[in-house]
Design an enzyme around this catalytic site. Structure first.
Site, PDB file in Angstrom:
ATOM      1  N   CYS A 109      45.052  44.806  31.661  1.00 43.03           N
ATOM      2  CA  CYS A 109      44.369  45.549  32.733  1.00 43.03           C
ATOM      3  C   CYS A 109      42.857  45.614  32.509  1.00 43.03           C
ATOM      4  O   CYS A 109      42.387  45.990  31.443  1.00 43.03           O
ATOM      5  CB  CYS A 109      44.932  46.955  32.825  1.00 43.03           C
ATOM      6  SG  CYS A 109      44.048  47.971  34.024  1.00 43.03           S
TER       7      CYS A 109
ATOM      8  N   ARG B 237      29.760  47.690  45.565  1.00 46.09           N
ATOM      9  CA  ARG B 237      29.184  46.524  44.889  1.00 46.09           C
ATOM     10  C   ARG B 237      28.677  45.492  45.901  1.00 46.09           C
ATOM     11  O   ARG B 237      27.760  44.743  45.617  1.00 46.09           O
ATOM     12  CB  ARG B 237      30.275  45.889  44.014  1.00 46.09           C
ATOM     13  CG  ARG B 237      29.789  44.988  42.917  1.00 46.09           C
ATOM     14  CD  ARG B 237      30.944  44.303  42.173  1.00 46.09           C
ATOM     15  NE  ARG B 237      32.155  45.051  42.051  1.00 46.09           N
ATOM     16  CZ  ARG B 237      32.528  45.737  40.971  1.00 46.09           C
ATOM     17  NH1 ARG B 237      31.755  45.773  39.911  1.00 46.09           N
ATOM     18  NH2 ARG B 237      33.674  46.392  40.959  1.00 46.09           N
ATOM     19  N   TYR B 238      29.352  45.418  47.045  1.00 44.89           N
ATOM     20  CA  TYR B 238      29.019  44.435  48.075  1.00 44.89           C
ATOM     21  C   TYR B 238      28.610  45.193  49.333  1.00 44.89           C
ATOM     22  O   TYR B 238      29.079  46.308  49.565  1.00 44.89           O
ATOM     23  CB  TYR B 238      30.229  43.553  48.386  1.00 44.89           C
ATOM     24  CG  TYR B 238      30.871  42.943  47.165  1.00 44.89           C
ATOM     25  CD1 TYR B 238      30.322  41.825  46.544  1.00 44.89           C
ATOM     26  CD2 TYR B 238      32.026  43.496  46.620  1.00 44.89           C
ATOM     27  CE1 TYR B 238      30.919  41.275  45.424  1.00 44.89           C
ATOM     28  CE2 TYR B 238      32.633  42.952  45.494  1.00 44.89           C
ATOM     29  CZ  TYR B 238      32.072  41.843  44.900  1.00 44.89           C
ATOM     30  OH  TYR B 238      32.652  41.302  43.786  1.00 44.89           O
TER      31      TYR B 238
ATOM     32  N   CYS C 204      49.649  47.233  32.791  1.00 45.59           N
ATOM     33  CA  CYS C 204      49.561  45.821  32.429  1.00 45.59           C
ATOM     34  C   CYS C 204      48.753  45.711  31.137  1.00 45.59           C
ATOM     35  O   CYS C 204      47.715  46.372  31.000  1.00 45.59           O
ATOM     36  CB  CYS C 204      48.864  45.059  33.546  1.00 45.59           C
ATOM     37  SG  CYS C 204      49.520  45.461  35.179  1.00 45.59           S
TER      38      CYS C 204
ATOM     39  N   LYS D 189      32.057  39.204  42.206  1.00 47.49           N
ATOM     40  CA  LYS D 189      33.118  38.205  42.115  1.00 47.49           C
ATOM     41  C   LYS D 189      32.629  36.902  42.747  1.00 47.49           C
ATOM     42  O   LYS D 189      32.072  36.927  43.839  1.00 47.49           O
ATOM     43  CB  LYS D 189      34.300  38.760  42.927  1.00 47.49           C
ATOM     44  CG  LYS D 189      35.614  38.062  42.734  1.00 47.49           C
ATOM     45  CD  LYS D 189      36.680  38.708  43.610  1.00 47.49           C
ATOM     46  CE  LYS D 189      37.397  39.847  42.931  1.00 47.49           C
ATOM     47  NZ  LYS D 189      36.783  41.128  43.111  1.00 47.49           N
TER      48      LYS D 189
ATOM     49  N   ASP E   3      35.092  37.699  38.041  1.00 46.51           N
ATOM     50  CA  ASP E   3      34.168  38.822  38.144  1.00 46.51           C
ATOM     51  C   ASP E   3      33.144  38.678  37.030  1.00 46.51           C
ATOM     52  O   ASP E   3      33.504  38.685  35.841  1.00 46.51           O
ATOM     53  CB  ASP E   3      34.918  40.147  38.005  1.00 46.51           C
ATOM     54  CG  ASP E   3      35.264  40.739  39.352  1.00 46.51           C
ATOM     55  OD1 ASP E   3      34.342  41.258  40.012  1.00 46.51           O
ATOM     56  OD2 ASP E   3      36.436  40.658  39.749  1.00 46.51           O
TER      57      ASP E   3
ATOM     58  N   ASP F 227      39.679  39.184  33.052  1.00 49.65           N
ATOM     59  CA  ASP F 227      38.432  39.865  32.703  1.00 49.65           C
ATOM     60  C   ASP F 227      38.350  40.124  31.203  1.00 49.65           C
ATOM     61  O   ASP F 227      39.358  40.118  30.503  1.00 49.65           O
ATOM     62  CB  ASP F 227      38.342  41.190  33.465  1.00 49.65           C
ATOM     63  CG  ASP F 227      38.227  40.954  34.956  1.00 49.65           C
ATOM     64  OD1 ASP F 227      37.360  40.168  35.356  1.00 49.65           O
ATOM     65  OD2 ASP F 227      39.024  41.540  35.713  1.00 49.65           O
TER      66      ASP F 227
ATOM     67  N   ARG G 288      31.653  46.535  51.997  1.00 45.70           N
ATOM     68  CA  ARG G 288      32.932  47.119  51.577  1.00 45.70           C
ATOM     69  C   ARG G 288      32.751  47.971  50.324  1.00 45.70           C
ATOM     70  O   ARG G 288      31.836  47.732  49.536  1.00 45.70           O
ATOM     71  CB  ARG G 288      33.971  46.029  51.328  1.00 45.70           C
ATOM     72  CG  ARG G 288      33.548  44.966  50.324  1.00 45.70           C
ATOM     73  CD  ARG G 288      34.301  43.669  50.624  1.00 45.70           C
ATOM     74  NE  ARG G 288      34.026  42.619  49.658  1.00 45.70           N
ATOM     75  CZ  ARG G 288      32.996  41.775  49.743  1.00 45.70           C
ATOM     76  NH1 ARG G 288      32.103  41.891  50.723  1.00 45.70           N
ATOM     77  NH2 ARG G 288      32.840  40.823  48.844  1.00 45.70           N
TER      78      ARG G 288
ATOM     79  N   CYS H 242      49.328  54.354  37.310  1.00 50.47           N
ATOM     80  CA  CYS H 242      50.062  53.218  37.864  1.00 50.47           C
ATOM     81  C   CYS H 242      51.531  53.369  37.481  1.00 50.47           C
ATOM     82  O   CYS H 242      51.840  53.995  36.464  1.00 50.47           O
ATOM     83  CB  CYS H 242      49.559  51.898  37.272  1.00 50.47           C
ATOM     84  SG  CYS H 242      47.799  51.635  37.516  1.00 50.47           S
TER      85      CYS H 242
ATOM     86  N   ARG I  85      40.970  47.715  33.916  1.00 48.78           N
ATOM     87  CA  ARG I  85      40.531  49.124  33.907  1.00 48.78           C
ATOM     88  C   ARG I  85      41.323  49.908  32.875  1.00 48.78           C
ATOM     89  O   ARG I  85      41.574  51.097  33.032  1.00 48.78           O
ATOM     90  CB  ARG I  85      40.694  49.745  35.299  1.00 48.78           C
ATOM     91  CG  ARG I  85      39.823  49.102  36.347  1.00 48.78           C
ATOM     92  CD  ARG I  85      39.620  49.979  37.587  1.00 48.78           C
ATOM     93  NE  ARG I  85      38.715  49.302  38.497  1.00 48.78           N
ATOM     94  CZ  ARG I  85      39.077  48.791  39.675  1.00 48.78           C
ATOM     95  NH1 ARG I  85      40.316  48.931  40.107  1.00 48.78           N
ATOM     96  NH2 ARG I  85      38.200  48.160  40.419  1.00 48.78           N
TER      97      ARG I  85
HETATM   98  S1  SF4 Z   1      46.068  45.843  36.429  1.00 48.81           S
HETATM   99 FE1  SF4 Z   1      45.592  47.935  35.699  1.00 48.81          FE
HETATM  100  S2  SF4 Z   1      45.189  49.087  37.582  1.00 48.81           S
HETATM  101 FE2  SF4 Z   1      46.318  47.224  38.182  1.00 48.81          FE
HETATM  102  S3  SF4 Z   1      48.514  47.814  38.144  1.00 48.81           S
HETATM  103 FE3  SF4 Z   1      48.022  46.930  36.145  1.00 48.81          FE
HETATM  104  S4  SF4 Z   1      47.525  48.726  34.901  1.00 48.81           S
HETATM  105 FE4  SF4 Z   1      47.361  49.405  37.023  1.00 48.81          FE
END
Ligand code: SF4
Length: 356
Positions: A112, A92-93, A109, A319, A312, A275, A96, A105, A114
């Protein structure tokens, strides 16, 4: 406090642990069918099931509100896919790239960004051939100075696999920095083994570990000790947190979190505005509230405790810092070019133009 020996993966297990009510079971099973669930023993032990507003539970225990997707929410809110030239790479940048090795994971979360990609039903880990193609992309782009391992949580990988990937990256001359985004030191501190630390130290490149944590209670004695093992081994650490409604959206909690990081020798790096991930509206704050919090943080806590408040841009435009501004052009004297600068109490001052 609940806290077995195994990671909780299902609504039935959450119910058995006393973390969700019988009345919510049907809705929560629907949530779990859409978005992955995992709560490690270390985290489950932190949750107070008698507190309906427990900040750890809010981050990890599914909520029926996740079934509501608002029109502004997206499956890929920060536009990873729009910037992915080969599987596993997000470029994206200019200097990097992200390298997404896994989409699993140790915890999932509820906010999340993603969430449509991670989890047991999410995207698969990179195959050997896909990893080779991703490394070839990095090798043929000399502008790439830094590779950020993310996903998914890269520290869920074995020490052997981590070492293999790091060594392959260190074989590329222009890659000077490797950054690892992880929750592992806090949510599964037992994974910070001597073997994994040796893997992180196996290359002659700067390897930064960026810890994701959002509430000071996540930084338990075991988490602090895991981070100390990394830092004592010479691995610099930064933090990233997500601003979350009902978790850390007050200056006392946010300040305590940043102080805890600094006391652990972890420099606060990012505070992410949440997000527009699907089913997460109940955890989001407004940008104006975030800016007011950052003003409070700046007024009350050491400069070491100040992360960059960033957003973002939805869709993948990148970002950008969105913290409060203390300076603006002033036209009060009819002139065009001096500045108004606010002090930490909000009192305005003038600063002349064109002066060093
Ligand atoms: S934010 Fe998403 S990618 Fe990051 S630790 Fe939590 S569940 Fe996993």
């Amino acid at each position: 406090m609940p806290g077995g020996k195994k990671t909780i993966h299902s609504i039935a297990e959450l119910h058995a642990a006393g973390l969700v009510s019988t009345a919510e079971l049907t809705a929560l099973k629907e949530v779990a069918a859409r978005y992955a669930v995992a709560i490690t023993p270390a985290l489950a032990a932190l949750i107070d099931p008698t507190d309906p507003n427990d900040p750890i539970a809010r981050q990890f225990v599914p909520d029926p509100a996740e079934l509501v997707t608002s029109p502004t929410e997206r499956a890929d809110p920060i536009g990873d896919d729009a910037h992915s030239p080969v599987e596993g790479i997000v470029h994206r940048y200019p200097d990097r790239v992200l390298l997404k090795l896994v989409h699993v994971c140790p915890v999932y979360c509820r906010f999340c960004f993603r969430r449509a990609m991670v989890g047991p039903r999410g995207r698969p880990s990179l195959t050997r051939d896909q990893l080779a193609a991703a490394l070839a992309y990095v090798r043929t782009h000399p502008e790439i100075w830094e590779v950020i391992l993310t996903g998914g949580d890269p520290l869920i990988l074995s020490a052997r696999k981590l070492r293999e990937v790091l060594c392959a990256l260190a074989d590329i001359d222009h890659v000077r920095i490797v950054r690892i985004h992880t929750r592992v030191p806090a949510v599964a501190p037992e994974r910070i083994t001597a073997e994994r630390i040796r893997a992180l130290k196996a290359i002659d490149r700067a390897v930064f570990v960026v810890l994701h944590a959002n509430h000071p209670r996540e930084l338990t004695a075991a988490a602090r000790s895991a981070c100390a093992r990394l830092i004592d081994a010479g691995i610099p650490m930064l933090s990233q947190s997500v601003l979350l409604k009902g978790v850390n959206d007050d200056a006392d909690t946010l300040g305590a979190l940043m102080r805890a990081f600094v006391e652990m020798r972890i420099k606060p790096y990012y505070l992410h505005h949440p997000d527009l991930a699907q089913g997460t509206a109940h955890l989001r704050t407004g940008i104006a509230e975030g800016q007011a919090l950052m003003r409070d943080l700046r007024a009350r806590f050491s400069g070491l405790c100040q992360p960059a408040y960033v957003l973002d841009i939805p869709g993948g435009a990148g970002k950008v810092p969105v913290g409060a501004s203390y300076v603006a052009p002033s036209r009060a004297d009819g002139g065009a070019s001096d500045y108004r600068v606010d002090d930490l109490e909000g009192c305005p001052h003038r600063y002349p133009p064109g002066e060093p």
